[in-house]
Design a protein around this motif. Structure first.
Motif: not given
Length: 522
Positions: A106, A109-110, A309, A380, A393-394, A397, A400-401
């Motif tokens: 996370i 990309y965060y 988003g 990153s 990133l997409d 995300d 991982s989420n």
């Protein structure tokens, strides 16, 4: 364990200066980008005002109970996730390292989204996106090449206006982490969180004065009572609560380990949980007031402009800013709020990784930050700072989420409840100094309700991704950056859990109770 290690004087763990510091840091972690750009749209899509009923029920039956669970694990066993779970049971360390791996993914990309928000704060002064916010964001700013779709490859060619701000964000975050719990983590939240709430309160007040604000709020809060009969709406409510309070991937376990022994963990949890939900409601009011203005200005329906988003943050809001009076002020308030919320959340995500490495190896904090944080920063910049960064990133995300965090939380509550039988121990730890006492109801929610809810969320998402893939991305992209990233986390978690704890590690040098305790053999 060596005799010297066994008889050495325990080294006290870093700690927050007090309960207020912990609450501010925990709220700073919970209040992140998702509060601003996810909750408003989820509410709108799932019954409007009626959605607040399942949302509140989900907060009380899932959000707060698992928040207490994470607090209990961290506070009782005095460690980052791997150390805390290891102390819970000798075979549980793997769960902790899996949560650490998800935080690592996370963070990669965060940080990029934080950098974009910071740049857009500057862009707001001149409305640099011009008349085509979408074209500017994807083509001119990100120079996105559509990588991973329709047979196109993935490129990591460096994009200067994206990569350099991303490097700056990483430098700021790593310096804050290296300075420690009190000087770094606490200081950022002590200054950042009040500023965030002040800026966002002004933003909401300003949005309410825009023409069309009432139209947007009517669309948001007009209840569709029929939605309450839909299982999907209830699943969305539980999913939103779960993702919004920063539970299930080690953050609150780590933060609770820095609490002093005689701390009111449950009372703090209630403050954090309700403060987070209050901010989400505030964000919904501000966002839909602005969307109502955009809809009226464009002479269209709110559902034509409502989104979430990246689309909400970097396309819809720049369009709103261009048309609103005092546009520069609106832009600085919105993107400044995104930046601050992102920074406080990113620090908490990275702290899980740094603390875990520090606990396992016995390295100093600066060295742990350099190794763990530096590795994340390099990946990153290389992966997300390139022309195909949005694709990576997409996909990362989404996995991982929606898969990683849920799987980590599901494993933790299931093992603690039904395999290790530790709920009585955790409840006693919470009740020792907590102002809100937990008992059979909490145990039932943790042991029965949460495994069911998390299991349903997990199965539904995995089944959907296996059946339908993800988005318009090629299968190999989803396999590599989605399933592949999760597989790497599992492999890394197994490897790290098999590594012995060094003699100067936290396992040997720190006492979980600050007194003589019986430890399992390592």
């Amino acid at each position: 364990m060596s005799e010297s290690a066994a008889t050495s004087k325990p080294r006290l763990r870093e700690s927050f200066s007090g309960r207020t510091a912990f609450i501010l840091v925990a709220i700073g972690s919970a209040v992140g980008l998702g509060n601003i750009w996810r909750f408003p749209y989820i509410t709108y899509e799932n019954g409007g005002g009626a959605f607040l009923i399942p949302y509140l029920i989900a907060l009380l039956t899932a959000g707060l109970p698992i928040l207490f669970f994470d607090y209990a694990v961290g506070h009782k066993f005095r460690g980052s996730p791997p150390l805390a779970f290891k102390r819970m049971h000798r075979s549980a360390e793997l769960v902790g390292w899996f949560q650490v791996g998800i935080c690592f993914l996370i963070a990669i990309y965060y940080a990029a989204i934080v950098a974009w928000a910071a740049m857009y704060t500057w862009f707001s002064l001149t409305q640099a996106w011009g008349d085509d916010a979408e074209g500017f964001f994807f083509a001119e700013f990100l120079q996105y090449d559509g990588g991973g779709t329709e047979g196109s490859g993935i490129s990591v060619d460096f994009v200067a206006q994206v990569g350099w701000p991303l490097i700056a964000v990483w430098i700021l975050i790593l310096i804050a982490l290296a300075t420690g719990v009190r000087k770094g983590l606490t200081a950022v939240s002590m200054w950042g969180l009040p500023l965030l709430f002040l800026m966002f309160a002004i933003l909401v007040g300003y949005s309410l004065t825009l023409d069309g604000a009432i139209t947007g709020l009517n669309e948001l809060f007009t209840p569709d009572w029929g939605a309450l009969t839909s299982a999907t709406v209830w699943i969305q409510a539980y999913g939103q609560i779960f993702f919004s309070v920063s539970v299930g991937f080690g953050i609150m376990i780590t933060y609770a380990s820095y609490l002093k022994r005689k701390s009111n963990a449950t009372g703090s949890g209630l403050v954090v949980g309700f403060a987070n939900s209050s901010f989400e409601l505030l964000a919904a009011i501000g966002v839909f007031s602005a969307l109502g203005f955009l809809a009226v200005a464009a002479n269209t329906a709110v559902d034509e402009v409502a989104t979430s988003g990246l689309g909400l943050a970097f396309v819809a809001f720049p369009t709103i800013i261009s048309q609103a009076p005092a546009s520069a002020l609106l832009g600085v308030l919105f993107f400044g709020s995104l930046t601050i919320a992102g920074i406080t959340s990113l620090i908490s995500i990275l702290e899980v990784v740094v603390s875990s490495v520090k606990d396992k190896t016995g390295w100093s904090r600066p060295v742990s930050v350099a190794v763990a944080g530096g590795s994340a920063a390099i990946l990153s910049v290389v992966l997300i700072g390139g022309v195909s960064g949005v694709t990576i990133l997409d996909v990362v995300d989404a996995f991982s989420n929606n898969v990683g965090i849920v799987l980590g939380a599901f494993s933790a509550v299931l093992l603690a409840t039904w395999v290790y039988r530790k709920l009585d121990v955790l409840a006693a730890a919470l009740n020792a100094y907590g102002s809100f006492k937990v008992g059979p109801i909490w145990k039932g929610l943790i042991g029965v309700v949460l495994p069911v809810v998390l299991g349903v969320l997990l199965v539904m998402d995995i089944r959907d991704k296996i059946t339908n893939g993800y988005g318009d991305f090629d299968t190999w992209v989803v396999a590599t950056f989605g399933w592949g990233s999760l597989a790497l986390v599992v492999v890394a978690a197994i490897g790290l859990s098999l590594m012995p704890w060094r003699s100067n590690s936290a396992m040997h040098m720190e006492s979980p109770d600050h007194e003589q305790v019986e430890r399992e053999k390592i």
